[in-house]
Design a protein around this motif. Structure first.
Motif, PDB file in Angstrom:
ATOM      1  N   GLY A  78     130.124  54.946 -90.338  1.00 46.07           N
ATOM      2  CA  GLY A  78     131.561  54.708 -90.274  1.00 46.07           C
ATOM      3  C   GLY A  78     131.978  53.837 -89.114  1.00 46.07           C
ATOM      4  O   GLY A  78     131.394  52.775 -88.862  1.00 46.07           O
ATOM      5  N   GLY A  79     133.008  54.301 -88.375  1.00 44.73           N
ATOM      6  CA  GLY A  79     133.567  53.521 -87.280  1.00 44.73           C
ATOM      7  C   GLY A  79     132.857  53.760 -85.962  1.00 44.73           C
ATOM      8  O   GLY A  79     131.640  53.939 -85.905  1.00 44.73           O
ATOM      9  N   LEU A  80     133.632  53.767 -84.879  1.00 44.15           N
ATOM     10  CA  LEU A  80     133.101  53.942 -83.539  1.00 44.15           C
ATOM     11  C   LEU A  80     133.251  55.393 -83.106  1.00 44.15           C
ATOM     12  O   LEU A  80     134.098  56.118 -83.612  1.00 44.15           O
ATOM     13  N   VAL A  81     132.436  55.814 -82.141  1.00 44.55           N
ATOM     14  CA  VAL A  81     132.453  57.196 -81.666  1.00 44.55           C
ATOM     15  C   VAL A  81     132.841  57.230 -80.192  1.00 44.55           C
ATOM     16  O   VAL A  81     132.279  56.497 -79.376  1.00 44.55           O
ATOM     17  N   ALA A  82     133.814  58.111 -79.855  1.00 44.42           N
ATOM     18  CA  ALA A  82     134.134  58.405 -78.463  1.00 44.42           C
ATOM     19  C   ALA A  82     133.783  59.866 -78.193  1.00 44.42           C
ATOM     20  O   ALA A  82     134.080  60.742 -78.999  1.00 44.42           O
ATOM     21  N   ARG A  83     133.146  60.122 -77.060  1.00 42.56           N
ATOM     22  CA  ARG A  83     132.656  61.459 -76.740  1.00 42.56           C
ATOM     23  C   ARG A  83     133.365  62.029 -75.516  1.00 42.56           C
ATOM     24  O   ARG A  83     133.823  61.303 -74.635  1.00 42.56           O
ATOM     25  N   GLY A  84     133.428  63.364 -75.456  1.00 42.63           N
ATOM     26  CA  GLY A  84     133.802  64.064 -74.233  1.00 42.63           C
ATOM     27  C   GLY A  84     135.247  64.483 -74.096  1.00 42.63           C
ATOM     28  O   GLY A  84     135.570  65.239 -73.189  1.00 42.63           O
ATOM     29  N   GLY A  85     136.150  64.009 -74.964  1.00 39.08           N
ATOM     30  CA  GLY A  85     137.557  64.359 -74.794  1.00 39.08           C
ATOM     31  C   GLY A  85     138.196  63.599 -73.654  1.00 39.08           C
ATOM     32  O   GLY A  85     137.531  62.874 -72.903  1.00 39.08           O
ATOM     33  N   ASP A  86     139.504  63.748 -73.494  1.00 43.85           N
ATOM     34  CA  ASP A  86     140.201  62.966 -72.480  1.00 43.85           C
ATOM     35  C   ASP A  86     141.328  63.756 -71.830  1.00 43.85           C
ATOM     36  O   ASP A  86     141.642  64.873 -72.231  1.00 43.85           O
ATOM     37  N   TYR A  87     141.939  63.145 -70.832  1.00 42.74           N
ATOM     38  CA  TYR A  87     142.952  63.793 -70.011  1.00 42.74           C
ATOM     39  C   TYR A  87     144.276  64.015 -70.727  1.00 42.74           C
ATOM     40  O   TYR A  87     145.089  64.839 -70.313  1.00 42.74           O
ATOM     41  N   ARG A  88     144.532  63.299 -71.819  1.00 45.65           N
ATOM     42  CA  ARG A  88     145.847  63.338 -72.459  1.00 45.65           C
ATOM     43  C   ARG A  88     145.847  64.163 -73.735  1.00 45.65           C
ATOM     44  O   ARG A  88     146.847  64.825 -74.049  1.00 45.65           O
ATOM     45  N   ASN A  89     144.768  64.149 -74.497  1.00 49.67           N
ATOM     46  CA  ASN A  89     144.757  64.763 -75.830  1.00 49.67           C
ATOM     47  C   ASN A  89     143.884  66.004 -75.944  1.00 49.67           C
ATOM     48  O   ASN A  89     143.905  66.669 -76.973  1.00 49.67           O
ATOM     49  N   THR A  90     143.108  66.320 -74.914  1.00 52.58           N
ATOM     50  CA  THR A  90     142.155  67.422 -74.993  1.00 52.58           C
ATOM     51  C   THR A  90     142.579  68.538 -74.055  1.00 52.58           C
ATOM     52  O   THR A  90     142.561  68.370 -72.831  1.00 52.58           O
TER      53      THR A  90
END
Length: 501
Positions: free
Chosen positions: A245-257
């Motif tokens: 599929g598309g691209l993968v971002a790992r680990g979560g972030d300061y705004r949405n997690t």
């Protein structure tokens, strides 16, 4: 080889939590980037690797994150040194990225110098890696790791590399590795910037303000999410789905997690291009970090060793007349029908894969047995010390300021500890017997992996007992399991480990 440039940036701009074993490599403009070694103990064979169980057992997002088995090994090390790769200690900062991409050198002592680079497309991250690889090829100096004759290059981490490192790798016990997050004794707010007023409060934070994970890596969870190398794939109940599929971002972030969403298995898919503009996707909460990698075939010697290892594995089960692999190969030689030859090729490949997986499981089981036997033998050693102390108190209570009545009360306790010693020795003997019957694997090679794991986990007290297990297993393989009395005596002579207080 050119000398490595000396960084002129303030250390706080690239390594605010410096450690003695950090690998610091130069950047343009007098900058630098810090890396941490990630050990992948797996044996020293050309095709040895480490079996991992990644993902989460939770079924709510199972089609994205469900448990799956994969394999990993680093390109560097070998022999006495564990196989390993190197990962950026922190998320790549804006200043580090600008030093690699812009003609003018950035200011490294500004308040924003330590902020992670975000709103960076995957393609820009890869281009930055390409630029850094070229720079290091010219300026990396003797500290730049090499595999055979090939110097390390820079790239984004694979998902397996990223999650293995995020979980703590070989520096944590298996139960801790499989937990939702790496161990956080001081609580999540001490290790991660997550959404909410108790933590990030909607703001991106400079690198190195929170505590690291057990490998010394900072901000693996929270702060900026991080791009991974390969495309997103769904999970088909324990294996990767076939759709890339598309691209993968790992680990979560300061705004949405939020704190409750922090987990090492968290992965988000993004389209590589903006649906409206067609421009590469840039997310205000997504950045990146690098790994140092190397070609799998770093030299002609590597290629020869890999070919030899592969041939050895394919021959491993072809030593008896009724071996299925040998029979399949013989049938194929006798066939002239291309369709039948193709079918037999597929059957042979499936059998080889199943054999390899069975051997991998046997190796993992052997390592667990070696460590269990080492723990048992150390417990026997400690229990015998307790028994010796109780024996003296029972036989000579006056020396301890006790009465004969008190000595009588201690006798059941002494009997229980003596039974603990005898039960432990017999359980130890049973494990030694099992190890001696492991004909498909080399137990000494698995012992070496266990030693590397224990060193990574900083558990040196077990190392003498691991060597004791290795010796007893080899003796049992050559003949028979030593008598219980011999095993007990050997265990009680193993005094290199610290005694209990």
């Amino acid at each position: 080889m050119l000398a490595q440039p000396t960084p002129t940036w303030p250390v706080a701009a690239f390594n605010p939590r410096a450690l003695a074993d950090d690998l610091v490599l130069p950047l343009p403009c007098g900058g630098a980037m810090a890396f941490r070694r990630v050990d992948t103990p797996a044996g020293d064979g050309g095709l040895d690797d480490r079996a991992l169980l990644l993902g989460s057992a939770e079924t709510e997002t199972g089609y994205i994150e469900y448990l799956r088995r994969t394999y990993l090994v680093g390109p560097f090390g070998g022999g006495a040194e564990p196989r390993h790769f190197w990962m950026s200690k922190y998320e790549v900062t804006r200043t580090q990225m600008e030093a690699l991409r812009n003609p003018a050198c950035p200011a490294a002592n500004t308040p924003a110098a330590r902020l992670p680079a975000v709103e960076v497309s995957w393609f820009e991250a890869m281009e930055t890696a390409q630029r850094y690889s070229g720079f290091l090829a010219r300026n990396g100096g003797p500290r730049l790791p090499r595999r055979g004759g090939a110097p390390a290059f820079v790239r984004l981490p694979t998902e397996a590399e990223w999650e293995y490192a995020a979980r703590g790798g070989a520096a944590v016990a298996e139960a801790e590795f499989q937990a939702r997050t790496f161990p956080m004794p001081e609580g999540p707010e001490a290790y991660a910037w997550f959404q909410g007023p108790r933590s990030a409060a909607g703001r991106l934070s400079p690198i190195g303000l929170k505590r690291p994970n057990p490998l010394g890596l900072h901000d693996m969870l929270g702060n900026a999410a991080e791009w991974a190398l390969e495309p997103f794939r769904l999970n088909r109940v324990g294996r990767q789905h076939g759709l890339a599929g598309g691209l993968v971002a790992r680990g979560g972030d300061y705004r949405n997690t939020g704190e409750a969403q922090l987990r090492s298995s968290l992965r988000i898919e993004y389209a590589p291009y903006d649906a409206t503009s067609g421009e590469p996707t840039r997310i205000t909460t997504v950045g990146f970090r690098f790994v140092l990698a190397a070609p799998a075939q770093g030299s002609l010697a590597d290629t020869a060793a890999l070919r030899s290892a592969f041939e050895a594995e394919t021959r491993a089960r072809a030593t008896t007349q009724d071996d299925p692999a040998a029979l399949i190969a013989a049938l194929r030689r006798e066939q002239s029908d291309p369709a039948m030859q193709t079918a037999l090729d597929r059957l042979g490949a499936a059998y080889a894969r199943e054999t390899r997986e069975r051997t991998d499981r046997a190796r993992v089981a052997a390592r667990a047995q070696v460590q269990a036997a080492a723990v048992l033998s150390r417990n026997v050693f400690i229990a015998q010390q307790r028994a010796t102390g109780l024996q003296g108190m029972v036989e000579n209570p006056g020396a301890f300021g006790a009465t004969p009545q008190q000595a009588q009360a201690w006798r059941p306790m002494l009997a229980a500890v003596q039974a603990e010693v005898e039960g432990g020795v017999r359980a130890y003997a049973a494990i030694i017997a099992q190890l001696s019957q492991a004909t498909d694997i080399a137990v000494p090679a698995e012992v070496e992996v266990v030693q590397q794991e224990l060193r990574a986990q900083n558990v040196p007290a077990l190392l003498p007992y691991v060597m004791l297990v290795a010796g007893h297993a080899e003796a049992a393989r050559r003949g028979s399991v030593p008598p219980v009395a011999v095993l007990r005596a050997d265990i009680l002579r193993t005094t290199a480990a610290p005694t209990p207080r």
